[in-house]
Scaffold this motif. Structure first.
Motif, PDB file in Angstrom:
ATOM      1  N   TYR A 179     -40.050  12.074 -45.781  1.00 20.54           N
ATOM      2  CA  TYR A 179     -38.780  11.658 -45.816  1.00 20.54           C
ATOM      3  C   TYR A 179     -38.480  11.118 -47.397  1.00 20.54           C
ATOM      4  CZ  TYR A 179     -34.426   9.312 -45.607  1.00 20.54           C
ATOM      5  OH  TYR A 179     -33.128   8.887 -45.830  1.00 20.54           O
ATOM      6  N   SER A 180     -39.526  10.488 -47.821  1.00 19.73           N
ATOM      7  CA  SER A 180     -39.246  10.073 -49.404  1.00 19.73           C
ATOM      8  C   SER A 180     -40.669   9.997 -49.841  1.00 19.73           C
ATOM      9  CB  SER A 180     -38.682   8.664 -49.159  1.00 19.73           C
ATOM     10  OG  SER A 180     -39.560   7.587 -48.720  1.00 19.73           O
ATOM     11  N   HIS A 210     -42.352   8.181 -53.332  1.00 16.91           N
ATOM     12  CA  HIS A 210     -42.190   7.269 -54.166  1.00 16.91           C
ATOM     13  C   HIS A 210     -43.497   7.380 -55.570  1.00 16.91           C
ATOM     14  CE1 HIS A 210     -39.837   4.680 -51.330  1.00 16.91           C
ATOM     15  NE2 HIS A 210     -40.280   5.644 -50.544  1.00 16.91           N
ATOM     16  N   TYR A 268     -45.280   5.466 -58.840  1.00 18.27           N
ATOM     17  CA  TYR A 268     -45.398   4.129 -59.510  1.00 18.27           C
ATOM     18  C   TYR A 268     -46.362   4.426 -60.624  1.00 18.27           C
ATOM     19  CZ  TYR A 268     -42.902   1.680 -56.137  1.00 18.27           C
ATOM     20  OH  TYR A 268     -41.731   0.765 -55.156  1.00 18.27           O
ATOM     21  N   PHE A 322     -42.468   0.650 -60.880  1.00 14.67           N
ATOM     22  CA  PHE A 322     -41.573   1.902 -60.141  1.00 14.67           C
ATOM     23  C   PHE A 322     -41.201   2.621 -61.105  1.00 14.67           C
ATOM     24  CE2 PHE A 322     -38.823   3.732 -57.327  1.00 14.67           C
ATOM     25  CZ  PHE A 322     -37.586   4.009 -58.004  1.00 14.67           C
ATOM     26  N   ILE A 336     -37.974   7.418 -57.045  1.00 14.42           N
ATOM     27  CA  ILE A 336     -37.800   7.862 -55.530  1.00 14.42           C
ATOM     28  C   ILE A 336     -37.347   9.215 -55.326  1.00 14.42           C
ATOM     29  CG2 ILE A 336     -37.045   7.362 -53.202  1.00 14.42           C
ATOM     30  CD1 ILE A 336     -36.914   4.480 -53.810  1.00 14.42           C
ATOM     31  N   LEU A 391     -36.085  11.672 -52.199  1.00 18.64           N
ATOM     32  CA  LEU A 391     -35.478  11.623 -50.923  1.00 18.64           C
ATOM     33  C   LEU A 391     -35.465  12.926 -50.165  1.00 18.64           C
ATOM     34  CD1 LEU A 391     -32.808   9.170 -50.543  1.00 18.64           C
ATOM     35  CD2 LEU A 391     -35.250   8.883 -50.223  1.00 18.64           C
ATOM     36  N   PHE A 423     -49.493   6.400 -58.862  1.00 16.61           N
ATOM     37  CA  PHE A 423     -49.444   6.603 -57.383  1.00 16.61           C
ATOM     38  C   PHE A 423     -48.284   6.864 -56.985  1.00 16.61           C
ATOM     39  CE2 PHE A 423     -53.329   3.786 -56.985  1.00 16.61           C
ATOM     40  CZ  PHE A 423     -53.186   3.043 -58.023  1.00 16.61           C
ATOM     41  N   ASP A 465     -39.788   1.113 -43.559  1.00 20.08           N
ATOM     42  CA  ASP A 465     -39.888   0.469 -45.121  1.00 20.08           C
ATOM     43  C   ASP A 465     -41.247   0.256 -45.412  1.00 20.08           C
ATOM     44  OD1 ASP A 465     -37.601  -1.482 -43.382  1.00 20.08           O
ATOM     45  OD2 ASP A 465     -36.932  -0.304 -45.115  1.00 20.08           O
ATOM     46  N   LYS A 466     -42.421   0.840 -44.846  1.00 17.67           N
ATOM     47  CA  LYS A 466     -43.763   0.843 -45.616  1.00 17.67           C
ATOM     48  C   LYS A 466     -43.979   2.117 -46.052  1.00 17.67           C
ATOM     49  CE  LYS A 466     -45.647   0.858 -41.445  1.00 17.67           C
ATOM     50  NZ  LYS A 466     -44.703   1.100 -40.396  1.00 17.67           N
ATOM     51  N   ILE A 467     -44.393   1.811 -47.249  1.00 17.91           N
ATOM     52  CA  ILE A 467     -45.045   3.074 -48.261  1.00 17.91           C
ATOM     53  C   ILE A 467     -46.421   3.070 -48.168  1.00 17.91           C
ATOM     54  CG2 ILE A 467     -45.109   3.943 -50.426  1.00 17.91           C
ATOM     55  CD1 ILE A 467     -42.482   2.269 -51.262  1.00 17.91           C
ATOM     56  N   ILE A 468     -47.139   4.238 -47.926  1.00 20.06           N
ATOM     57  CA  ILE A 468     -48.312   4.465 -47.652  1.00 20.06           C
ATOM     58  C   ILE A 468     -48.783   5.219 -49.119  1.00 20.06           C
ATOM     59  CG2 ILE A 468     -50.378   5.521 -46.699  1.00 20.06           C
ATOM     60  CD1 ILE A 468     -48.913   3.297 -45.148  1.00 20.06           C
ATOM     61  N   PHE A 469     -49.617   4.532 -49.950  1.00 29.54           N
ATOM     62  CA  PHE A 469     -49.916   5.281 -51.261  1.00 29.54           C
ATOM     63  C   PHE A 469     -51.184   5.907 -51.198  1.00 29.54           C
ATOM     64  CE2 PHE A 469     -47.110   3.143 -53.914  1.00 29.54           C
ATOM     65  CZ  PHE A 469     -46.323   1.850 -53.326  1.00 29.54           C
ATOM     66  N   TYR A 525     -44.327  -7.746 -48.912  1.00 27.75           N
ATOM     67  CA  TYR A 525     -45.620  -7.064 -48.532  1.00 27.75           C
ATOM     68  C   TYR A 525     -46.548  -7.592 -49.014  1.00 27.75           C
ATOM     69  CZ  TYR A 525     -41.660  -3.423 -48.192  1.00 27.75           C
ATOM     70  OH  TYR A 525     -40.718  -2.785 -47.875  1.00 27.75           O
ATOM     71  N   LEU A 559     -53.697   1.633 -53.216  1.00 27.52           N
ATOM     72  CA  LEU A 559     -53.060   0.324 -52.952  1.00 27.52           C
ATOM     73  C   LEU A 559     -53.074   0.506 -51.215  1.00 27.52           C
ATOM     74  CD1 LEU A 559     -50.265   0.440 -55.486  1.00 27.52           C
ATOM     75  CD2 LEU A 559     -51.863  -1.460 -55.225  1.00 27.52           C
ATOM     76  N   LEU A 605     -51.789  -1.250 -47.704  1.00 22.40           N
ATOM     77  CA  LEU A 605     -50.832  -2.315 -47.243  1.00 22.40           C
ATOM     78  C   LEU A 605     -51.672  -2.992 -46.155  1.00 22.40           C
ATOM     79  CD1 LEU A 605     -47.963  -3.513 -46.862  1.00 22.40           C
ATOM     80  CD2 LEU A 605     -47.584  -1.582 -45.094  1.00 22.40           C
TER      81      LEU A 605
END
Lengths: 110, 116
Positions: free
Chosen positions: A29-30, A32, A34, A44, A47, A49, A87, A96-100, B33, B43, B45
């Motif tokens: 979906y999105s 990000h 960094y 940051f 983003i 989308l 990243f 709202d969780k971002i997996i990097f 977080y 990184l 979580l």
């Protein structure tokens, strides 16, 4: 599931261009982006989308290919200040969780 | 810049001891977080919070607990520290900049924890 970044590391001379890729096995979906300089916190960049346009930030831009579940970060005419680890992070819809990813180390030589 | 502080910034502790890391924000952001950063892993979580007393697990939550009794504070506790928990810990907060429920995150300066 962690997105996969490539390359893991790249060394450039000032003024050269670089592309960093980020791919996921899951629908995105999105995306990000960094940047983290050595010994500092991640900062940051932008983003993207799903369904959105390509983003730009100074001479750094990014694209998002939803069908391929990929994003690419483009650094044009790289400057010494671009050095650091980049990243990408991915997030599913309404989450709202971002997996990097594991990061791409970029080193710019004068 | 978002107002985020972490304490302590550096800590050395022994295996088996409890450790609490604190993240404090002055921005009144809803989401907070905890990440850990290790060479070769990026990184990851640990836990996150979407409001006071509302928390959830992340990718690597085993061995960690969190608490959020006030909007501004998010605590990460290692009940019994192990050497595998030696890492740099980052706190992050997020504010909504988009309608579509996707937020940019602001990171704190990090805490370097060494478990001997």
């Amino acid at each position: 599931q962690q997105p996969v970044q490539s390359p893991q590391a790249v060394i450039l001379r000032e003024g050269e261009d670089a592309v960093i890729n980020c791919s996921s096995s899951k629908a995105l979906y999105s995306v990000h982006w960094y940047r983290q300089k050595h010994g500092e916190a991640p900062v940051f960049l932008m983003i993207l989308l799903k369904g959105g346009e390509q983003k730009g930030h100074d001479k750094i831009s990014a694209s998002f290919n939803e069908k391929k579940q990929q994003s690419s970060l483009y650094l044009t005419a790289s400057q010494l200040s671009y050095s650091g680890t980049y990243f990408c992070g991915t997030a599913p819809p309404r989450d709202d969780k971002i997996i990097f990813g594991k990061g791409t180390r970029l080193h710019i030589l004068p | 810049d978002a107002g985020i502080t972490q304490s302590p910034r550096h800590k050395v502790t022994e295996t088996g001891t409890p450790v609490t890391l604190r993240c404090h924000q002055t921005e009144n952001h809803r989401y907070m977080y905890w990440y850990r950063q290790d060479p070769g892993h990026g990184l990851r979580l640990i836990h996150y919070s979407y409001g006071v007393k509302d928390t959830d697990k992340g990718e690597v939550s085993d061995g960690y607990s969190v608490s959020r009794s006030k909007t501004e504070d998010f605590l990460l506790t290692l009940e019994s520290a192990t050497s595998s928990q030696t890492s740099v810990y980052f706190c992050a907060i997020s504010e909504s900049i988009l309608v579509g429920n996707s937020y940019e995150q602001y990171f704190g300066p990090g805490t370097r924890l060494t478990v001997t």
